[in-house]
Design a protein around this motif. Structure first.
Motif, mmCIF file in Angstrom:
data_model
loop_
_atom_site.group_PDB
_atom_site.id
_atom_site.type_symbol
_atom_site.label_atom_id
_atom_site.label_comp_id
_atom_site.label_asym_id
_atom_site.label_seq_id
_atom_site.Cartn_x
_atom_site.Cartn_y
_atom_site.Cartn_z
ATOM 1 N N TYR A 145 0.831 -1.214 0.000
ATOM 2 C CA TYR A 145 0.000 0.000 0.000
ATOM 3 C C TYR A 145 0.857 1.252 0.000
ATOM 4 O O TYR A 145 0.575 2.205 -0.700
ATOM 5 N N ASP A 146 1.877 1.302 0.820
ATOM 6 C CA ASP A 146 2.661 2.527 0.934
ATOM 7 C C ASP A 146 4.044 2.188 1.463
ATOM 8 O O ASP A 146 4.242 2.017 2.655
ATOM 9 N N ASP A 202 6.908 3.870 1.638
ATOM 10 C CA ASP A 202 7.641 4.829 2.473
ATOM 11 C C ASP A 202 7.116 4.843 3.897
ATOM 12 O O ASP A 202 7.882 4.834 4.857
ATOM 13 N N THR A 203 5.788 4.866 4.035
ATOM 14 C CA THR A 203 5.225 4.877 5.383
ATOM 15 C C THR A 203 5.572 3.583 6.108
ATOM 16 O O THR A 203 5.912 3.596 7.289
ATOM 17 N N ALA A 204 5.506 2.474 5.399
ATOM 18 C CA ALA A 204 5.839 1.197 6.017
ATOM 19 C C ALA A 204 7.250 1.240 6.602
ATOM 20 O O ALA A 204 7.501 0.785 7.712
#
Lengths: 290, 256
Positions: free
Chosen positions: A173-174, A176-178
């Motif tokens: 899903y994401d 960078d956030t992960a």
């Protein structure tokens, strides 16, 4: 007769499902279609073939070795072809080019290694058919179906219920956030490639048993691609459903209109899906990365 | 000293996003960072949390140099954050969003991922319980099976905070947690921040434009403008500082 066709179709669909799932996992994580997947199937199927011929092992050890080989080769492939792109966060077009190149490399290796000849797996089963009352089912179909389903169930469970599966989904899903939530993104991507490679190895062996082994066997990856388009690119559940449908349709079509026209219809069905419901059955929208 | 940021700088081309920025924080501190738009507040956060690597300067966490570490390692060392524009994992449920952040802390191997070993089952149960606790802290437990994108904006902000505490941080970075919230929600958020600091004892760094919130909760405030630190002090000191007034209100024209 018709029940046998359906079982035949299910077995074929299960193998397509393995291909489509291997495809989808990588598509989910890195948002590109991995065109080296087919050649990897061929390569690991050949490794399995030579192991079985050389050592006389039975089917399941051969499957295990092929899966492991597929997984390890895909790990190496990720390192050589995709790692730098991931670190630099490049656009997916470079992944496409890189995966096509990697696929050509795999196919070239196989061709140099075995030549353009056709090979047959040794006969793994004592009897070719299993009888359930009046029903006669081919042993290889049965084993293909059961094994594929077992593996897919384990995979589903792994992705839905375990911490590594959650990490895989979070990275999908994401990325960078992960990473900022403490997930090791590169290790997760490696894991995705390993799983995808294992599935390629398994699918390769089954395709080799079902048809014959030759260096262009990997072209059957197109079936996995069609299946994941029908099911919805990026959705693993959709890929499985699409693959089973495709397998059933192909087997039925071969029976009714002959094997010459059946592939034509497979592609027609894909085109119809792209026109009518481009999201596929599962209908998950693939979002652009921010 | 829990967090010791020493003279970090970061430029993008010719733009000096943040210059020679230093900051110290102890356990239980709430520290506000304010400044006009483009002052370099979020850049400071991005350098501390490892999104960018500092061009100069060092960041020590508990005496350990984390300046050059990978993002995920920095998070595991104990720095976690929320985002100015909400960045939740769409497609995962509220509880799964929090568990994702907690997972790197639970211990089982890849093999454990495939086989339901007793250790994995117990770790998984423990993790779920902790994450439900974090959701309870921010008041989201009733929503745990919802999809985050279906929730109100204020609740999504709270979910980001829950996800950040699930990383079990020593320092929590909150990037404009009150952006887009109405006055009641801001009040609730203020209480939440104070409660978090008291219950968990981590240091909180807070970027915020709502001065009533920052002035209310912070013990110390850093004011940035054009990448430079122009004032440091207690809320009262900062409020009186002529440099700060100049940055916020502009300079008075000289009378002839």
């Amino acid at each position: 007769m018709s029940v046998q066709i359906i079982i035949n179709g299910l077995a074929l669909g299960a193998v397509y499902a393995l291909i489509a799932t291997g495809f989808s996992i990588i598509f989910n994580v890195l948002k590109f279609s991995n065109f080296s997947h087919g050649a990897l199937m061929t390569l690991s199927a050949f490794i399995g073939y030579f192991v079985s011929v050389g050592t006389g092992l039975s089917l399941f050890p051969v499957i295990l070795i092929s899966m492991l080989a597929g997984g390890l080769i895909d790990l190496a492939g990720e390192f050589v072809a995709f790692r730098k792109l991931t670190i630099r966060n490049t656009s997916s077009i470079y992944y496409f080019v890189s995966s096509i190149t990697l696929g050509t490399l795999f196919e070239g290796i196989v061709t140099i290694w075995v030549g353009p000849n056709f090979y047959n797996y040794p006969r793994f089963f004592k009897s070719m058919v299993v009888k359930f009352g009046s029903l006669i089912v081919s042993t290889s179909d049965l084993i293909m179906f059961i094994t594929s389903f077992a593996i897919l169930m384990i995979l589903m469970f792994f992705i839905q219920k375990t911490r590594l599966g959650r990490a895989l989904r979070a990275v999908s899903y994401d990325r960078d956030t992960a990473s900022l939530m403490g997930i090791n993104v590169y290790a997760t991507i490696q894991m995705a490639f390993f799983i995808s490679g294992c599935l390629a190895g398994l699918a390769g062996v089954f395709l080799g048993i079902n048809y014959t082994l030759y260096p262009q066997l990997g072209n059957l990856v197109v079936k996995g691609f069609i299946a994941s388009v029908i099911g919805g690119l990026g959705s693993i559940f959709g890929a499985v459903v699409g693959a089973i449908l495709l397998g059933l349709m192909e087997t039925l079509l071969i029976n009714f209109i002959g094997s010459g026209y059946a592939p034509v219809f497979s592609f027609l069905i894909m085109l119809v899906f792209l026109l009518v419901r481009p999201r596929g059955i599962a209908g998950s929208n693939v979002q652009e990365k921010a | 000293m829990l967090l010791d940021v020493k003279g970090i700088s970061k430029s993008f081309g010719g733009v000096k996003a943040i210059q020679n920025f230093s900051l110290t924080a102890e356990k239980g501190d709430i520290i506000g960072i304010i400044g006009p738009n483009g002052a370099g507040k979020t850049s400071a956060f991005n350098v501390i949390s490892g999104v960018y690597t500092a061009d100069e300067g060092t960041i020590l966490l508990d005496g350990k140099n984390i300046t050059k570490m990978e993002q995920y390692q920095i998070t595991r060392e104990g720095i976690s954050r929320t985002f100015q524009n909400i960045r939740l994992f769409k497609g995962l449920t509220v509880l799964q969003n929090v568990m994702c952040a907690f997972d790197p802390l639970s211990k089982y191997s890849i093999l454990g991922g495939l086989l339901p070993t007793p250790k994995r089952i117990s770790e998984e149960r423990k993790g779920r319980k902790m994450c439900e606790h974090y959701l309870e802290v921010v008041g989201l437990l009733p929503y745990k099976d919802e999809r985050p994108e279906n929730m109100a904006y204020g609740l999504q902000r709270r979910l980001e905070i829950a996800r950040a505490i699930a990383c079990e941080p020593k320092v929590l970075l909150l990037d404009e947690p009150a952006a887009g919230l109405n006055p009641t929600e801001v009040k609730d958020l203020t209480e939440l921040i104070e409660r978090l600091s008291k219950d968990f004892g981590f240091a909180i760094l807070l970027i915020e434009h709502r001065l009533e919130l920052v002035m209310g909760v912070s013990q110390k405030i850093y004011v940035l403008n054009f990448g430079k630190t122009i004032a440091v002090g207690t809320p009262d000191e900062v409020r009186e500082n002529p440099e700060v007034i100049k940055a916020y209100l502009g300079e008075e024209e000289k009378k002839c």
